[in-house]
Design a protein around this motif. Sequence first.
Motif, short mmCIF file in Angstrom:
data_model
loop_
_atom_site.label_atom_id
_atom_site.label_comp_id
_atom_site.label_asym_id
_atom_site.label_seq_id
_atom_site.Cartn_x
_atom_site.Cartn_y
_atom_site.Cartn_z
N SER A 83 -4.28 9.22 -9.81
CA SER A 83 -3.86 11.09 -9.39
C SER A 83 -3.15 11.07 -8.71
O SER A 83 -2.60 10.15 -7.49
N SER A 84 -2.57 12.03 -8.46
CA SER A 84 -1.70 13.11 -7.22
C SER A 84 -2.10 12.27 -6.17
O SER A 84 -3.87 13.49 -5.96
N GLY A 85 -1.64 12.17 -5.17
CA GLY A 85 -2.28 12.13 -3.37
C GLY A 85 -3.67 10.12 -3.99
O GLY A 85 -3.81 10.09 -2.30
N ASP A 86 -3.30 9.90 -4.75
CA ASP A 86 -4.04 8.71 -4.94
C ASP A 86 -3.99 7.07 -3.57
O ASP A 86 -3.07 7.50 -4.28
N SER A 87 -4.53 7.02 -2.70
CA SER A 87 -3.80 5.48 -2.52
C SER A 87 -4.32 4.14 -2.94
O SER A 87 -5.47 4.31 -4.30
N VAL A 88 -2.95 3.48 -3.96
CA VAL A 88 -2.76 2.80 -4.59
C VAL A 88 -1.72 1.62 -4.00
O VAL A 88 -1.56 1.83 -2.79
N GLU A 89 -1.96 0.67 -4.91
CA GLU A 89 -1.03 -0.32 -4.23
C GLU A 89 0.47 -1.29 -5.15
O GLU A 89 -0.69 -0.98 -6.65
N VAL A 90 0.84 -1.20 -5.01
CA VAL A 90 2.41 -1.78 -6.00
C VAL A 90 2.73 -2.84 -5.90
O VAL A 90 2.31 -3.51 -4.94
N ALA A 91 2.33 -3.34 -7.30
CA ALA A 91 2.43 -5.00 -7.54
C ALA A 91 4.17 -5.23 -8.39
O ALA A 91 4.57 -4.51 -9.10
N ILE A 92 4.80 -6.35 -7.60
CA ILE A 92 6.30 -6.44 -8.05
C ILE A 92 6.88 -7.81 -7.89
O ILE A 92 6.07 -8.54 -6.76
N ARG A 93 7.44 -9.01 -8.19
CA ARG A 93 7.20 -10.25 -8.73
C ARG A 93 8.64 -10.23 -7.16
O ARG A 93 9.87 -9.51 -8.13
N PRO A 94 8.62 -11.56 -6.50
CA PRO A 94 10.07 -11.65 -6.02
C PRO A 94 11.02 -11.66 -7.43
O PRO A 94 11.92 -10.90 -6.80
N GLU A 95 11.46 -11.74 -8.66
CA GLU A 95 12.37 -12.24 -9.20
C GLU A 95 13.01 -10.91 -9.48
O GLU A 95 13.65 -10.55 -10.22
N ASP A 96 11.69 -9.75 -9.59
CA ASP A 96 12.14 -8.75 -10.25
C ASP A 96 12.72 -7.41 -9.04
O ASP A 96 12.68 -6.55 -8.97
N PRO A 106 -4.61 1.33 -8.90
CA PRO A 106 -5.47 2.39 -8.34
C PRO A 106 -6.33 1.25 -7.38
O PRO A 106 -6.81 0.53 -7.71
N ILE A 107 -6.94 2.21 -6.29
CA ILE A 107 -7.64 0.73 -5.11
C ILE A 107 -8.65 1.20 -5.30
O ILE A 107 -9.10 3.04 -5.21
N GLY A 114 7.28 3.74 -11.21
CA GLY A 114 6.35 2.57 -11.14
C GLY A 114 5.65 2.53 -13.09
O GLY A 114 5.65 3.93 -13.51
N THR A 115 4.77 1.73 -12.92
CA THR A 115 4.69 1.63 -14.64
C THR A 115 1.97 1.94 -14.18
O THR A 115 2.45 0.92 -13.25
N ALA A 116 2.14 2.56 -14.03
CA ALA A 116 0.74 2.73 -13.69
C ALA A 116 -0.88 2.04 -14.41
O ALA A 116 -0.33 1.77 -15.52
N VAL A 117 -1.14 1.28 -13.81
CA VAL A 117 -2.73 0.39 -14.89
C VAL A 117 -4.14 1.25 -14.77
O VAL A 117 -4.00 0.47 -13.44
N PRO A 129 0.73 -1.06 -0.03
CA PRO A 129 0.16 -0.06 -0.08
C PRO A 129 0.86 1.26 0.13
O PRO A 129 1.81 1.47 0.64
N MET A 130 0.80 1.95 -0.95
CA MET A 130 1.41 3.33 -1.09
C MET A 130 0.68 4.58 -1.53
O MET A 130 -0.66 4.56 -1.61
N ARG A 131 1.03 6.17 -2.11
CA ARG A 131 0.04 7.03 -2.18
C ARG A 131 0.88 7.52 -3.06
O ARG A 131 2.18 7.56 -3.21
N ALA A 132 0.08 8.25 -4.29
CA ALA A 132 0.81 7.99 -5.50
C ALA A 132 1.19 9.49 -5.32
O ALA A 132 0.97 10.71 -4.81
N VAL A 133 2.48 10.09 -5.93
CA VAL A 133 2.74 11.56 -5.91
C VAL A 133 2.78 12.00 -7.08
O VAL A 133 2.48 13.40 -6.74
N ALA A 134 3.24 12.08 -7.72
CA ALA A 134 3.33 12.61 -9.05
C ALA A 134 3.53 11.40 -10.19
O ALA A 134 4.41 10.54 -10.04
#
Length: 362
Positions: free
Chosen positions: A283-296, A356-357, A276-279, A258-263
Amino acid sequence: MTQGQPAARPGTAGGAAWRQLRLEQVTRRFGSSDALADLDLTIERGEFIALLGPSGCGKSTALNCLAGLLPLSRGSIWRDDTRLDTLPAERRGFGMVFQNYALFPHMSVRGNVAFGLKMQRRPRAEVARRTDEAIRLVRLEEHAGKLPGQLSGGQQQRVAIARAVVLEPSLVLMDEPLSNLDAMLRLEMRTEIRRLHQSLGLTTVYVTHDQEEALSMSDRLVVLRNGRVQQIGTPEQVHTQPANRHVAGFMGYRNILPMRAVAGNVVEGDGLRLTGTAVGTVSSGDSVEVAIRPEDVHLGHGIPVTVGVVEYQGREVAAEVHTAGGVRLHLRTGKGLRPGDQAEVALDPDRLLIFPIVPEDA
């Protein structure tokens, strides 16, 4: 039929060719809840479709609706211009392979494979010829006279597959057929099922909760959650471009933070600032979740971490590490790590997805 010809005639059902099978708004309700809701899916003749998701997601319900074992609460099923959901299961022309094989214990391999043909009152010579061919296709000629109890799990599963394909079905339905096998047999049977699918030109719908199984076998995946489709796509599309965080988590993106978008594509949280890359729309200030595989997640100059649990996995180790801010990350590496080691990690920005959440995630 000469020696070496397949037992099944691809794309036939009762002798009639077909092009597409369509599920339109297929819904199955139990009480006040939808076990499956508004499933729209077009299956082309010859495709291998995997229905994928965790337990309770609706995948077996979808298969049973398609098979005619469950009536629809809403929607329809069509084979070209013929409506199927109004027909009983035995008139749909489908073959089914069950998780528990469902073999007759008192019948030999040959008897089990021939049973459906005999129920159709096929001529004796035709029954013998097609039964022999189906047994040959699954490589059980030497076991044709044995009872199921004398066979291994993998051999029993081959009998179940032969019993399904000998009927020349327009569609083969498989409900987690490998879940009762050990790891090595699962790998062997994956290859065997795919071989039969290709050599016979079958159309197959395959239910599994194993994402590796689905990726390795299917032409397209249908990922389900809580009875609803989350994504339909090729294995590569679903693996590399998950539509949302739920698909990402199921497809191996073990690190979901869980993170927050900055810009732009920059996010912050718990002392980390990542790119990262938005799916979807972020928007700036939005609550988001970032995902990445262990191999990355790579060892190297970047975020200081402390190594926690380390699991040996042959050529690699899987490690859980912790940042100073308490963020837990999973990585895979060929380098030696031990619990308590201090290290630094970098997260590949090209592989880090920002979701985005949305309200239904709450």
